[in-house]
Design a protein around this motif. Structure first.
Motif, PDB file in Angstrom:
ATOM      1  N   GLU A   8       0.837  -1.203   0.000  1.00  0.00           N
ATOM      2  CA  GLU A   8       0.000   0.000   0.000  1.00  0.00           C
ATOM      3  C   GLU A   8       0.871   1.252   0.000  1.00  0.00           C
ATOM      4  OE1 GLU A   8      -2.622  -0.285   3.342  1.00  0.00           O
ATOM      5  OE2 GLU A   8      -3.798  -1.903   2.447  1.00  0.00           O
ATOM      6  N   LEU A   9       1.899   1.248   0.839  1.00  0.00           N
ATOM      7  CA  LEU A   9       2.808   2.389   0.918  1.00  0.00           C
ATOM      8  C   LEU A   9       3.567   2.560  -0.394  1.00  0.00           C
ATOM      9  CD1 LEU A   9       4.593   4.101   3.489  1.00  0.00           C
ATOM     10  CD2 LEU A   9       6.189   2.857   2.078  1.00  0.00           C
ATOM     11  N   LEU A  10       4.033   1.470  -0.965  1.00  0.00           N
ATOM     12  CA  LEU A  10       4.770   1.529  -2.222  1.00  0.00           C
ATOM     13  C   LEU A  10       3.876   2.091  -3.333  1.00  0.00           C
ATOM     14  CD1 LEU A  10       7.328   0.982  -3.843  1.00  0.00           C
ATOM     15  CD2 LEU A  10       6.539  -1.392  -4.130  1.00  0.00           C
ATOM     16  N   SER A  56      12.401  -3.388  -3.908  1.00  0.00           N
ATOM     17  CA  SER A  56      11.798  -2.171  -4.453  1.00  0.00           C
ATOM     18  C   SER A  56      12.789  -1.019  -4.441  1.00  0.00           C
ATOM     19  CB  SER A  56      10.522  -1.802  -3.698  1.00  0.00           C
ATOM     20  OG  SER A  56      10.812  -1.455  -2.364  1.00  0.00           O
ATOM     21  N   PHE A  57      13.658  -0.975  -3.419  1.00  0.00           N
ATOM     22  CA  PHE A  57      14.691   0.058  -3.370  1.00  0.00           C
ATOM     23  C   PHE A  57      15.663  -0.109  -4.542  1.00  0.00           C
ATOM     24  CE2 PHE A  57      19.025   1.200  -2.021  1.00  0.00           C
ATOM     25  CZ  PHE A  57      18.855   2.572  -1.912  1.00  0.00           C
ATOM     26  N   GLU A  59      15.198  -1.706  -7.371  1.00  0.00           N
ATOM     27  CA  GLU A  59      14.568  -1.704  -8.693  1.00  0.00           C
ATOM     28  C   GLU A  59      13.565  -0.570  -8.889  1.00  0.00           C
ATOM     29  OE1 GLU A  59      12.970  -5.600  -9.411  1.00  0.00           O
ATOM     30  OE2 GLU A  59      14.819  -6.569  -8.761  1.00  0.00           O
ATOM     31  N   PHE A  60      13.659   0.469  -8.052  1.00  0.00           N
ATOM     32  CA  PHE A  60      12.644   1.526  -8.103  1.00  0.00           C
ATOM     33  C   PHE A  60      12.570   2.197  -9.474  1.00  0.00           C
ATOM     34  CE2 PHE A  60      10.771   5.701  -7.049  1.00  0.00           C
ATOM     35  CZ  PHE A  60       9.563   5.245  -6.547  1.00  0.00           C
ATOM     36  N   SER A  61      13.706   2.438 -10.099  1.00  0.00           N
ATOM     37  CA  SER A  61      13.696   3.064 -11.430  1.00  0.00           C
ATOM     38  C   SER A  61      12.955   2.187 -12.440  1.00  0.00           C
ATOM     39  CB  SER A  61      15.120   3.324 -11.913  1.00  0.00           C
ATOM     40  OG  SER A  61      15.741   4.274 -11.086  1.00  0.00           O
ATOM     41  N   ASP A  62      13.177   0.879 -12.358  1.00  0.00           N
ATOM     42  CA  ASP A  62      12.478  -0.042 -13.257  1.00  0.00           C
ATOM     43  C   ASP A  62      10.979  -0.062 -12.980  1.00  0.00           C
ATOM     44  OD1 ASP A  62      14.863  -0.776 -14.492  1.00  0.00           O
ATOM     45  OD2 ASP A  62      15.201  -2.422 -13.083  1.00  0.00           O
ATOM     46  N   ILE A  63      10.623  -0.056 -11.711  1.00  0.00           N
ATOM     47  CA  ILE A  63       9.208  -0.033 -11.333  1.00  0.00           C
ATOM     48  C   ILE A  63       8.542   1.233 -11.885  1.00  0.00           C
ATOM     49  CG2 ILE A  63       7.605   0.182  -9.383  1.00  0.00           C
ATOM     50  CD1 ILE A  63       9.615  -1.615  -7.793  1.00  0.00           C
ATOM     51  N   MET A  64       9.255   2.358 -11.772  1.00  0.00           N
ATOM     52  CA  MET A  64       8.681   3.628 -12.210  1.00  0.00           C
ATOM     53  C   MET A  64       8.545   3.717 -13.730  1.00  0.00           C
ATOM     54  SD  MET A  64       7.677   5.228  -9.638  1.00  0.00           S
ATOM     55  CE  MET A  64       7.326   6.835 -10.350  1.00  0.00           C
ATOM     56  N   ASN A  81      -6.736  -1.963  -6.128  1.00  0.00           N
ATOM     57  CA  ASN A  81      -6.451  -3.255  -5.497  1.00  0.00           C
ATOM     58  C   ASN A  81      -5.788  -4.209  -6.492  1.00  0.00           C
ATOM     59  OD1 ASN A  81      -6.568  -5.117  -3.262  1.00  0.00           O
ATOM     60  ND2 ASN A  81      -8.118  -6.205  -4.451  1.00  0.00           N
ATOM     61  N   ALA A  82      -6.265  -4.212  -7.721  1.00  0.00           N
ATOM     62  CA  ALA A  82      -5.662  -5.074  -8.752  1.00  0.00           C
ATOM     63  C   ALA A  82      -4.212  -4.669  -9.012  1.00  0.00           C
ATOM     64  CB  ALA A  82      -6.473  -4.988 -10.038  1.00  0.00           C
ATOM     65  N   LYS A  83      -3.942  -3.383  -9.003  1.00  0.00           N
ATOM     66  CA  LYS A  83      -2.571  -2.906  -9.207  1.00  0.00           C
ATOM     67  C   LYS A  83      -1.676  -3.278  -8.023  1.00  0.00           C
ATOM     68  CE  LYS A  83      -3.824   0.776 -12.366  1.00  0.00           C
ATOM     69  NZ  LYS A  83      -3.728   2.198 -12.681  1.00  0.00           N
ATOM     70  N   ARG A  84      -2.237  -3.222  -6.814  1.00  0.00           N
ATOM     71  CA  ARG A  84      -1.459  -3.660  -5.636  1.00  0.00           C
ATOM     72  C   ARG A  84      -1.161  -5.148  -5.719  1.00  0.00           C
ATOM     73  NH1 ARG A  84      -4.818  -0.030  -3.008  1.00  0.00           N
ATOM     74  NH2 ARG A  84      -6.198  -1.671  -2.280  1.00  0.00           N
ATOM     75  N   GLN A  85      -2.086  -5.924  -6.226  1.00  0.00           N
ATOM     76  CA  GLN A  85      -1.834  -7.362  -6.381  1.00  0.00           C
ATOM     77  C   GLN A  85      -0.701  -7.611  -7.374  1.00  0.00           C
ATOM     78  OE1 GLN A  85      -3.077  -9.857  -4.515  1.00  0.00           O
ATOM     79  NE2 GLN A  85      -3.970  -8.173  -3.365  1.00  0.00           N
ATOM     80  N   ARG A  86      -0.652  -6.811  -8.452  1.00  0.00           N
ATOM     81  CA  ARG A  86       0.457  -6.938  -9.408  1.00  0.00           C
ATOM     82  C   ARG A  86       1.785  -6.627  -8.733  1.00  0.00           C
ATOM     83  NH1 ARG A  86      -1.922  -3.232 -13.525  1.00  0.00           N
ATOM     84  NH2 ARG A  86      -3.898  -4.259 -13.685  1.00  0.00           N
ATOM     85  N   LEU A  87       1.791  -5.588  -7.910  1.00  0.00           N
ATOM     86  CA  LEU A  87       3.011  -5.254  -7.160  1.00  0.00           C
ATOM     87  C   LEU A  87       3.398  -6.394  -6.226  1.00  0.00           C
ATOM     88  CD1 LEU A  87       2.644  -1.528  -6.070  1.00  0.00           C
ATOM     89  CD2 LEU A  87       4.540  -2.517  -7.337  1.00  0.00           C
ATOM     90  N   LYS A  88       2.407  -6.928  -5.544  1.00  0.00           N
ATOM     91  CA  LYS A  88       2.661  -8.019  -4.594  1.00  0.00           C
ATOM     92  C   LYS A  88       3.259  -9.228  -5.295  1.00  0.00           C
ATOM     93  CE  LYS A  88       0.243 -10.707  -1.072  1.00  0.00           C
ATOM     94  NZ  LYS A  88      -1.052 -10.937  -0.439  1.00  0.00           N
ATOM     95  N   TYR A  89       2.770  -9.558  -6.472  1.00  0.00           N
ATOM     96  CA  TYR A  89       3.282 -10.712  -7.203  1.00  0.00           C
ATOM     97  C   TYR A  89       4.746 -10.540  -7.602  1.00  0.00           C
ATOM     98  CZ  TYR A  89      -1.528 -12.363  -7.436  1.00  0.00           C
ATOM     99  OH  TYR A  89      -2.791 -12.795  -7.115  1.00  0.00           O
ATOM    100  N   MET A  90       5.168  -9.293  -7.718  1.00  0.00           N
ATOM    101  CA  MET A  90       6.580  -9.028  -8.036  1.00  0.00           C
ATOM    102  C   MET A  90       7.497  -9.513  -6.909  1.00  0.00           C
ATOM    103  SD  MET A  90       6.560  -5.226  -9.675  1.00  0.00           S
ATOM    104  CE  MET A  90       8.341  -5.191  -9.601  1.00  0.00           C
TER     105      MET A  90
END
Length: 95
Positions: A8-10, A56-57, A59-64, A81-90
């Motif tokens: 959620e914070l990310l 995440s620290f 790979e932050f540039s890649d995430i962005m 919520n769906a986008k958070r699930q995608r982040l979680k799967y990473m």
């Protein structure tokens, strides 16, 4: 901190950060670094959350580069919520 809370914070950091603004990118990475250090020192985060913080620290540039895939939108609860699930799967360990 649980992995869910970290995600959620990310997502909030991703949403607030402009990938074309160096100062914002630096601030967001510093937040991730400081959070990771605090989580380790306090021993108040689960192992998956700490692992996700580190990744995440790094790979932050890649995430962005894929900000649109992860950034939240006001009022879009199911989409966010769906986008958070995608982040979680990473960050989930792969079998």
């Amino acid at each position: 901190m649980s992995l869910e809370r970290f995600i959620e914070l990310l997502q909030a950091l991703i949403t607030m950060t402009d990938p074309n603004n160096e100062f914002q990118m630096l601030n967001a990475r510093n937040i991730l670094k400081n959070l990771m250090e605090l989580a380790r020192d306090s021993e108040k985060a689960d192992a998956l959350a700490i692992r996700a913080m580190g990744r995440s620290f790094r790979e932050f540039s890649d995430i962005m580069r894929h900000k649109d895939d992860f950034a939240g939108k006001p009022g879009d609860y199911s989409g966010n919520n769906a986008k958070r699930q995608r982040l979680k799967y990473m960050f989930l360990p792969h079998c």
